[in-house]
Design an enzyme around this catalytic site. Sequence first.
Site, PDB file in Angstrom:
ATOM      1  N   TRP A 313       0.826  -1.201   0.000  1.00  0.00           N
ATOM      2  CA  TRP A 313       0.000   0.000   0.000  1.00  0.00           C
ATOM      3  C   TRP A 313       0.867   1.260   0.000  1.00  0.00           C
ATOM      4  O   TRP A 313       0.519   2.260  -0.636  1.00  0.00           O
ATOM      5  CB  TRP A 313      -0.909  -0.003   1.232  1.00  0.00           C
ATOM      6  CG  TRP A 313      -1.872   1.140   1.286  1.00  0.00           C
ATOM      7  CD1 TRP A 313      -3.104   1.216   0.690  1.00  0.00           C
ATOM      8  CD2 TRP A 313      -1.700   2.390   1.972  1.00  0.00           C
ATOM      9  NE1 TRP A 313      -3.704   2.425   0.961  1.00  0.00           N
ATOM     10  CE2 TRP A 313      -2.868   3.165   1.748  1.00  0.00           C
ATOM     11  CE3 TRP A 313      -0.687   2.930   2.755  1.00  0.00           C
ATOM     12  CZ2 TRP A 313      -3.032   4.441   2.281  1.00  0.00           C
ATOM     13  CZ3 TRP A 313      -0.848   4.203   3.281  1.00  0.00           C
ATOM     14  CH2 TRP A 313      -2.010   4.941   3.050  1.00  0.00           C
ATOM     15  N   HIS A 314       1.996   1.204   0.690  1.00  0.00           N
ATOM     16  CA  HIS A 314       2.858   2.382   0.773  1.00  0.00           C
ATOM     17  C   HIS A 314       3.696   2.583  -0.483  1.00  0.00           C
ATOM     18  O   HIS A 314       4.037   3.727  -0.813  1.00  0.00           O
ATOM     19  CB  HIS A 314       3.769   2.280   1.996  1.00  0.00           C
ATOM     20  CG  HIS A 314       3.092   2.639   3.277  1.00  0.00           C
ATOM     21  ND1 HIS A 314       2.486   1.713   4.079  1.00  0.00           N
ATOM     22  CD2 HIS A 314       2.912   3.837   3.883  1.00  0.00           C
ATOM     23  CE1 HIS A 314       1.959   2.321   5.134  1.00  0.00           C
ATOM     24  NE2 HIS A 314       2.213   3.603   5.039  1.00  0.00           N
ATOM     25  N   GLY A 315       4.047   1.521  -1.185  1.00  0.00           N
ATOM     26  CA  GLY A 315       4.845   1.705  -2.389  1.00  0.00           C
ATOM     27  C   GLY A 315       5.332   0.395  -2.958  1.00  0.00           C
ATOM     28  O   GLY A 315       5.244  -0.659  -2.319  1.00  0.00           O
TER      29      GLY A 315
END
Length: 461
Positions: A313-315
């Site tokens: 989700w963050h990267g």
Amino acid sequence: MIFSSVEFLLYFLPLFLLLYALTPKRLKNVTLLSGSLIFYALGEPKYLVILMLSVLINYFFGRHLVRAAGKNGSEENKIKLNKRRGGVFALALVFNLGLLAFFKYGAGKADLPMGISFYTFQILSWLIDGYREKQKREVSFLNFAAYVTMFPQLLSGPLVPYGELEKPLKSREFTAGNLQEGLKIFALGLAGKVLLADRIGLLWQEVQVTGFESISAPLAWMGALSYSLKIYFDFSGYSLMAMGVGRMLGFELPENFNLPYMAASVREFYRRWHITLGRWFCKYVYIPLGGNRRGELRTVCNLLAVWFLTSLWHGSTANFLIWGMFLWLAIVIERQLEALGVSAHLKKGRAGSCAISIWAFIPITWVCFAVTDVEQLQIYLGRMFGLLPGINVSAQDWLRALKDYGMLFLGCALACTSLPRKLFGRFKDTLIGGILLAALFWFCIWRLQREGLNPFMYLQF
């Protein structure tokens, strides 16, 4: 446009609040939706169509889920309708997750639309709860569109299930009391962003400019700590501002941070950090997988799934996976120590030492989060622990940094405790408290005009 810009503070917000106050109660969602779309367009005009299409298409999915769930008939018809609901739900998941994956991990990742991770998760919670029949589906397009695009939480949350906002979306009051309370909360968040996050983050910038190979081990630790404090006050400041604007408009948005650096364990830290994202993964991933109800091995696997998805989700770069797996491993070790009784013994009467251990461990994980180049990450960690030789390292560099940032570190450390919250609660409704908050607000505006805009870090996720 973002909350900490002069354009938002001096032009957009006052004008919007004036129009919102003049709008009749039954039309407030029209003003909210219109203002939210204008807010987004002023900051990300080329991706406004993505946001609007996402709202329209998902409203269509939701209506079909409702129609299928609401029909009565024979058992055979019910089976057909449930299959239809399953097909519609699967198509909705493919559309939303595919759109998010395209922009975060595919051809569009070089230019990520602001807020797409947050409003996609917001929509997914609406769809999942509807499919599970956990709540009555909203049939008003206006209410649904206002829920998804609501500008206080559009870009970086907090993530709120529709059920928690359903009542105020349908009926809420714009009052002087809510306006005053919201302004006070907003001023506190603005100060955290402008006076703490932006200032302490300068040390991290200096470390990056110097080069990781050319910093001493003490400066490497100070840089890691400065990034840890920057991301905390940046994101918690945004969340407070979102809560403040929400309160002005008649919404009670949930708290997103609860003194995480006062936690006694990594698990507790992440129960206090980005609370609404953690709640989302718990409700829609961890618990459906079985949570902690099916034995320790299954629990460890479920935690692995949660942290793997949190990393994605963050990267898409490898450092985020390293960050997530590092935290997963730490949490698993804590669970095993607790099962053996070791953790409880260590914590008993030693909350202070546990908090200090968090201050030592968490900055290491934030370095993994911050440095996207794995080779550079290895160099930085090597410099922190003295495992790699440096190049042209000044042994006194940390002393200069301590001289420049020592008082700021102390101020940030105090702001991580419950002291500001206690002082705010005690004095916010007093005359002197109101004057100080107003002075703080205008001082922040002066700093923004003098030094320019520093965007929120979580706008890139």
